[in-house]
Scaffold this motif. Structure first.
Motif, PDB file in Angstrom:
ATOM      1  N   LYS A  38      12.251 -20.804   7.847  1.00  0.00           N
ATOM      2  CA  LYS A  38      11.122 -21.610   7.376  1.00  0.00           C
ATOM      3  C   LYS A  38      10.600 -21.073   6.033  1.00  0.00           C
ATOM      4  CE  LYS A  38       8.052 -22.855  10.401  1.00  0.00           C
ATOM      5  NZ  LYS A  38       6.888 -22.807  11.321  1.00  0.00           N
ATOM      6  N   TRP A  39      10.318 -22.002   5.120  1.00  0.00           N
ATOM      7  CA  TRP A  39       9.720 -21.687   3.823  1.00  0.00           C
ATOM      8  C   TRP A  39       8.401 -22.444   3.715  1.00  0.00           C
ATOM      9  CZ3 TRP A  39      12.160 -18.421   0.210  1.00  0.00           C
ATOM     10  CH2 TRP A  39      13.446 -18.008   0.571  1.00  0.00           C
ATOM     11  N   VAL A  40       7.341 -21.726   3.357  1.00  0.00           N
ATOM     12  CA  VAL A  40       5.985 -22.293   3.367  1.00  0.00           C
ATOM     13  C   VAL A  40       5.406 -22.288   1.960  1.00  0.00           C
ATOM     14  CG1 VAL A  40       3.668 -22.089   4.346  1.00  0.00           C
ATOM     15  CG2 VAL A  40       5.660 -21.423   5.717  1.00  0.00           C
ATOM     16  N   ALA A  41       4.813 -23.398   1.542  1.00  0.00           N
ATOM     17  CA  ALA A  41       4.172 -23.477   0.225  1.00  0.00           C
ATOM     18  C   ALA A  41       2.940 -22.567   0.201  1.00  0.00           C
ATOM     19  CB  ALA A  41       3.774 -24.910  -0.085  1.00  0.00           C
ATOM     20  N   PHE A  61       2.561 -27.702   3.455  1.00  0.00           N
ATOM     21  CA  PHE A  61       3.866 -28.184   2.999  1.00  0.00           C
ATOM     22  C   PHE A  61       4.882 -27.085   3.296  1.00  0.00           C
ATOM     23  CE2 PHE A  61       6.239 -30.158  -0.899  1.00  0.00           C
ATOM     24  CZ  PHE A  61       7.241 -30.582  -0.050  1.00  0.00           C
ATOM     25  N   GLU A  62       5.895 -27.415   4.075  1.00  0.00           N
ATOM     26  CA  GLU A  62       6.917 -26.425   4.419  1.00  0.00           C
ATOM     27  C   GLU A  62       8.249 -27.126   4.684  1.00  0.00           C
ATOM     28  OE1 GLU A  62       6.080 -25.822   9.172  1.00  0.00           O
ATOM     29  OE2 GLU A  62       4.756 -24.763   7.766  1.00  0.00           O
ATOM     30  N   PHE A  63       9.324 -26.379   4.526  1.00  0.00           N
ATOM     31  CA  PHE A  63      10.630 -26.911   4.892  1.00  0.00           C
ATOM     32  C   PHE A  63      11.433 -25.819   5.600  1.00  0.00           C
ATOM     33  CE2 PHE A  63      11.177 -25.413   0.495  1.00  0.00           C
ATOM     34  CZ  PHE A  63      12.331 -24.643   0.571  1.00  0.00           C
ATOM     35  N   GLU A  64      12.366 -26.260   6.453  1.00  0.00           N
ATOM     36  CA  GLU A  64      13.185 -25.331   7.213  1.00  0.00           C
ATOM     37  C   GLU A  64      14.647 -25.522   6.832  1.00  0.00           C
ATOM     38  OE1 GLU A  64      14.068 -23.811  11.788  1.00  0.00           O
ATOM     39  OE2 GLU A  64      12.589 -25.384  11.405  1.00  0.00           O
ATOM     40  N   VAL A  65      15.234 -24.445   6.324  1.00  0.00           N
ATOM     41  CA  VAL A  65      16.634 -24.457   5.920  1.00  0.00           C
ATOM     42  C   VAL A  65      17.510 -24.194   7.148  1.00  0.00           C
ATOM     43  CG1 VAL A  65      18.380 -23.269   4.556  1.00  0.00           C
ATOM     44  CG2 VAL A  65      16.121 -23.731   3.567  1.00  0.00           C
TER      45      VAL A  65
END
Length: 246
Positions: A38-41, A61-65
Motif C-alpha cells: 500500500k502507498w498512501v498520499a 488517497f492511496e493505491f495498492e501495488v
C-alpha cells in the motif's frame, strides 16, 4: 557406458541449477517485489503551496501495488483498478485512463501532475518512516508548528490592544492554538477546547478550516500571529506569540 551416463546426469544437473538460478533473479524464489503493498498520499502541493489531501481528493488517497502489474486505488469515495510498471527508475501508474510517471525515492513515489489536476502528490510506502507528515512541511509551515498563546486582544470597536479580557484570569488563556505537524490545530478559547481543525499555509496566511468559530490567521513579519476570532457572540482580534519564544 556407466561413465557416459554419469557424465550426462552431471551435465543435466548443472544445466538445471543454472536455469533455476536464472528464474529466481537473485537466486531466491518467491521474492516479493519491493513496490508491492500500500502507498498512501502524504503530501500535496499546488502552485508551490501545500494543500490538503482531503480537500483536493475528498478524502484519503492511496493505491495498492499488486503482483502481475495490477493496482487498486481509492481517492475519497472513488475506487477502481489500474496498472503499474517500472521503467528506467520511474514508476508508471495508469488509472482512470490517465498514465502518470512518478519519481521513485526512498520509500516514496512523487507525481508532479496527479490525474492531470496540476497537483504534485507524494505517496509513501505504508508502514515506513516516510509516512511521517513532518518530512514534507514547507519552511513557512514549520515556522507555524507549535503552541501559540494570546499576548493581547482588541475588540472590534475598542480602544486598541488590551492585556486583560473578561472571562479569563490570564490573557494567555484567552486564545491558545496548538499547530501539529499532521496539519491539524487544536483551538482553546477562554480556557475551553473548541475543537481540532485542519490547517494550511499560503501567502502569509494560515487557513484554519472552521466555520464557527471563524479564525483568520495572518503571519506577521516579526514571527507573531494576528488572529481574527469570531463566533455567534464574540468578535476579537488576538495578537499571539509562540509559547517557547523569548
Amino acid at each position: 557406458m556407466r561413465k557416459k551416463l554419469n557424465l550426462l546426469f552431471g551435465l543435466v544437473l548443472i544445466i538445471s541449477m543454472i536455469v533455476l538460478t536464472g528464474c529466481g533473479g537473485s537466486g531466491k524464489s518467491g521474492e516479493k517485489n519491493p513496490y508491492e503493498g500500500k502507498w498512501v498520499a502524504v503530501s500535496a502541493q499546488m502552485m508551490g503551496m501545500s494543500v490538503s489531501i482531503d480537500e483536493v481528493f475528498g478524502g484519503d488517497f492511496e493505491f495498492e501495488v499488486k503482483n502481475g502489474g495490477k493496482v487498486s486505488f481509492s481517492a475519497g469515495d472513488t475506487t477502481g483498478n489500474g496498472k503499474w510498471s517500472v521503467e528506467d527508475d520511474q514508476f508508471i501508474l495508469s488509472i482512470e485512463g490517465e498514465e502518470m510517471v512518478g519519481i521513485i525515492g526512498k520509500d516514496i513515489i512523487s507525481f508532479d501532475n496527479m490525474l492531470e489536476m496540476g497537483v504534485k502528490v507524494i505517496f509513501a510506502k505504508d508502514g515506513t518512516d516516510a509516512m511521517d507528515p513532518a518530512l514534507y512541511l514547507t519552511e513557512e509551515e514549520n515556522a507555524v508548528i507549535g503552541e501559540w498563546a494570546a499576548e493581547s486582544v482588541e475588540e472590534l470597536l475598542g480602544d486598541g490592544p488590551q492585556t486583560s479580557m473578561e472571562g479569563v484570569d490570564n490573557i494567555n488563556d484567552a486564545l491558545r492554538l496548538d499547530f501539529k505537524s499532521d496539519r491539524n490545530v487544536t483551538v482553546i478559547y477562554k480556557g475551553e477546547e473548541i475543537g481540532t481543525f485542519p490547517w494550511s499555509v499560503a501567502l502569509g496566511y494560515c487557513s484554519i478550516e472552521s466555520e464557527n468559530p471563524s479564525l483568520i490567521v495572518m503571519i506577521n513579519d516579526d514571527d507573531t500571529l494576528k488572529v481574527d476570532y469570531s463566533d455567534d457572540d464574540d468578535y476579537y482580534t488576538f495578537h499571539c506569540v509562540k509559547s517557547d519564544s523569548e
